[in-house]
Design a protein around this motif. Structure first.
Motif, short mmCIF file in Angstrom:
data_model
loop_
_atom_site.label_atom_id
_atom_site.label_comp_id
_atom_site.label_asym_id
_atom_site.label_seq_id
_atom_site.Cartn_x
_atom_site.Cartn_y
_atom_site.Cartn_z
N ARG A 12 25.59 41.65 54.92
CA ARG A 12 25.61 40.48 54.03
C ARG A 12 25.48 40.86 52.56
NH1 ARG A 12 22.77 38.02 58.52
NH2 ARG A 12 20.85 38.89 57.71
N LEU A 13 24.90 42.03 52.27
CA LEU A 13 24.67 42.39 50.87
C LEU A 13 25.95 42.39 50.01
CD1 LEU A 13 21.83 45.11 51.12
CD2 LEU A 13 21.61 42.71 50.46
N PRO A 14 27.09 42.94 50.52
CA PRO A 14 28.30 42.93 49.68
C PRO A 14 28.76 41.51 49.35
CG PRO A 14 28.58 44.42 51.54
CD PRO A 14 27.31 43.65 51.78
N GLN A 15 28.49 40.58 50.26
CA GLN A 15 28.84 39.19 50.05
C GLN A 15 28.04 38.59 48.88
OE1 GLN A 15 28.92 37.83 54.11
NE2 GLN A 15 28.43 35.80 53.33
N TYR A 16 26.73 38.90 48.85
CA TYR A 16 25.90 38.42 47.75
C TYR A 16 26.39 39.04 46.43
CZ TYR A 16 22.68 37.40 51.64
OH TYR A 16 22.13 36.97 52.81
N LEU A 17 26.74 40.32 46.51
CA LEU A 17 27.22 41.04 45.33
C LEU A 17 28.46 40.35 44.76
CD1 LEU A 17 26.07 43.57 44.08
CD2 LEU A 17 27.56 44.95 45.52
N GLU A 18 29.34 39.93 45.65
CA GLU A 18 30.56 39.23 45.26
C GLU A 18 30.20 37.94 44.51
OE1 GLU A 18 34.19 39.31 44.60
OE2 GLU A 18 33.45 40.87 45.97
N VAL A 19 29.29 37.16 45.09
CA VAL A 19 28.83 35.90 44.47
C VAL A 19 28.21 36.18 43.10
CG1 VAL A 19 27.10 34.06 44.66
CG2 VAL A 19 28.46 34.70 46.67
N LEU A 20 27.34 37.18 43.05
CA LEU A 20 26.64 37.50 41.80
C LEU A 20 27.60 37.91 40.70
CD1 LEU A 20 23.65 39.43 43.40
CD2 LEU A 20 23.52 37.20 42.25
N ASN A 21 28.59 38.73 41.06
CA ASN A 21 29.57 39.16 40.05
C ASN A 21 30.37 37.98 39.53
OD1 ASN A 21 29.21 41.98 39.56
ND2 ASN A 21 29.91 42.38 41.66
N GLN A 22 30.69 37.03 40.41
CA GLN A 22 31.42 35.85 39.96
C GLN A 22 30.56 34.98 39.05
OE1 GLN A 22 33.67 33.82 43.14
NE2 GLN A 22 34.14 35.80 44.01
N LEU A 23 29.28 34.83 39.38
CA LEU A 23 28.39 34.04 38.54
C LEU A 23 28.19 34.72 37.18
CD1 LEU A 23 25.68 32.95 41.16
CD2 LEU A 23 27.53 31.55 40.22
N ARG A 24 28.09 36.04 37.20
CA ARG A 24 27.93 36.78 35.95
C ARG A 24 29.16 36.62 35.05
NH1 ARG A 24 26.40 43.12 35.30
NH2 ARG A 24 28.31 43.36 36.48
N ARG A 25 30.34 36.72 35.69
CA ARG A 25 31.58 36.53 34.92
C ARG A 25 31.64 35.11 34.34
NH1 ARG A 25 34.20 39.92 38.85
NH2 ARG A 25 34.78 38.12 40.11
N ALA A 26 31.01 34.16 35.04
CA ALA A 26 30.99 32.77 34.55
C ALA A 26 29.93 32.57 33.46
CB ALA A 26 30.75 31.82 35.72
N GLY A 27 29.20 33.63 33.13
CA GLY A 27 28.26 33.55 32.01
C GLY A 27 26.81 33.29 32.38
N LEU A 28 26.48 33.20 33.67
CA LEU A 28 25.09 32.95 34.08
C LEU A 28 24.23 34.20 33.96
CD1 LEU A 28 26.60 30.48 35.51
CD2 LEU A 28 24.59 30.45 36.98
N LYS A 29 22.92 33.98 33.72
CA LYS A 29 21.99 35.10 33.61
C LYS A 29 21.00 35.12 34.79
CE LYS A 29 22.85 36.18 29.06
NZ LYS A 29 24.06 37.03 29.07
N GLU A 30 20.61 33.92 35.24
CA GLU A 30 19.67 33.83 36.36
C GLU A 30 20.27 33.05 37.51
OE1 GLU A 30 17.17 32.71 33.46
OE2 GLU A 30 16.86 34.86 33.16
N VAL A 31 19.73 33.31 38.71
CA VAL A 31 20.24 32.59 39.88
C VAL A 31 19.11 32.42 40.89
CG1 VAL A 31 21.00 34.68 41.09
CG2 VAL A 31 22.15 32.50 41.54
N SER A 32 19.12 31.30 41.61
CA SER A 32 18.11 31.08 42.65
C SER A 32 18.67 31.51 44.00
CB SER A 32 17.77 29.59 42.71
OG SER A 32 18.92 28.86 43.09
N ALA A 33 17.78 31.76 44.95
CA ALA A 33 18.21 32.09 46.31
C ALA A 33 19.01 30.93 46.90
CB ALA A 33 17.00 32.41 47.18
#
Lengths: 208, 208
Positions: A12-33
């Motif tokens: 599952r970790l690569p899946q989270y990584l994918e989500v995180l990279n997309q959120l980062r590209r969208a300009g976010l700095k923090e994220v909740s579980a």
């Protein structure tokens, strides 16, 4: 020695990584579980449990810092370093993998391909040199290669695996449906497309 | 309506098929569950249970007739018929799949590729025509396509899935790590290379 992380978490970790990279590209700095849970389509209890394995700290009321979380997942998967690897079987699939840019971000650098077809030997495919399988052992030992990718026809997979192990390879990424026998301590992972196609075909037939 | 076969059984059937085809090529006519068990590296109780789902009869003291067993596994997976399918995303991996001969023996025939890169549109890759994504819907409806393969970058996967479902696709084979949301009744199967690579990389790091 590193802690043994459960296989289901690792997958599952690569899946989270994918989500995180997309959120980062969208300009976010923090994220909740909870947010990761929604995007990755995994229950939030499981997300929290999985992320705890990476050693990251959850800041109360803020969640995770995206940049740090990406770093800690990558470190956990050993994707921060790049490991050189050899691929055997430069057919359609093997050639595609030689040209697959994504691997470099996942800690993998395929530095040579090997085949036994005379028309492929000493050519360059997507910038990667292709050599004769006969050269595998000496080159793998010389460059201290520990990861080997198998993309040959299934009936040749065991022979190639034997050559790889003899040459000091410690982890085999097998893209054929052929189960291979290896001594204890050697890691084998399968990318079994046909297992996935079997489920797809049957489920489609079942729904009529 | 066909019986619902467990996913774990479906995933093992292609493996048995591989073993059976190799034994047939070696000249054998009959095979026992024990022998399949050894070659496929699956416990024989499980082999017997899995094969029972295909409706094949076990002849006492003789085991299975290889030819019949191959036929009944293929029928069970709906691999005896060939379903036409469309692929979206003609990059390295997509191109490789367009040229992958093995699919034709697994009931799948990719009859067209789609991309949005001008240099790819109206070309032919490994004998398969490539069209603009804008033509996907009309062509899929016209040819009554039910299976779609996604090999685009992960961030485009959901959009492509939406287009596919709008065009009448019933089963999506997703080669990106991006989870996609689909309405009930639509089948999605993933070939997640990076999940497998994550396990390989970590296990190698764990063993030091």
């Amino acid at each position: 020695m590193l802690t043994k992380i459960p296989t289901s978490t690792l997958k599952r970790l690569p899946q989270y990584l994918e989500v995180l990279n997309q959120l980062r590209r969208a300009g976010l700095k923090e994220v909740s579980a909870t947010k990761i849970s929604v995007f990755a389509d995994v229950h939030q209890t499981l997300v929290r449990k999985d992320l705890a394995f990476t050693g990251i700290e959850n800041i109360p009321k803020q969640g995770y810092r995206i940049k740090d979380l990406i770093k800690s997942i990558e470190a956990c998967l050993n994707w921060s370093d790049t490991s050189p690897c050899f691929l055997v079987g430069v057919g359609h699939l093997g050639s595609a993998l030689l040209g697959y840019q994504e691997f470099s971000q996942k800690g993998l650098s395929i530095i040579a391909g090997f085949d036994n077809a005379p028309q492929l030997i000493d050519t360059v495919v997507h910038g990667i040199p292709v050599h004769s399988v006969l050269e595998f052992t000496s080159m793998a030992k010389q460059k201290n290669i520990r990861i080997g990718i198998i993309t040959v026809p299934p009936e040749a997979a065991q022979l190639v695996a034997d050559i790889m192990i003899h040459s000091g390879i410690r982890a085999i990424w097998n893209f054929t449906p052929q189960k291979i026998q290896v001594p204890p301590g050697i890691i084998v992972e399968y990318v079994d497309m046909f297992a996935s196609l079997a489920v797809l075909s049957r489920r489609l037939a079942e729904t009529g």
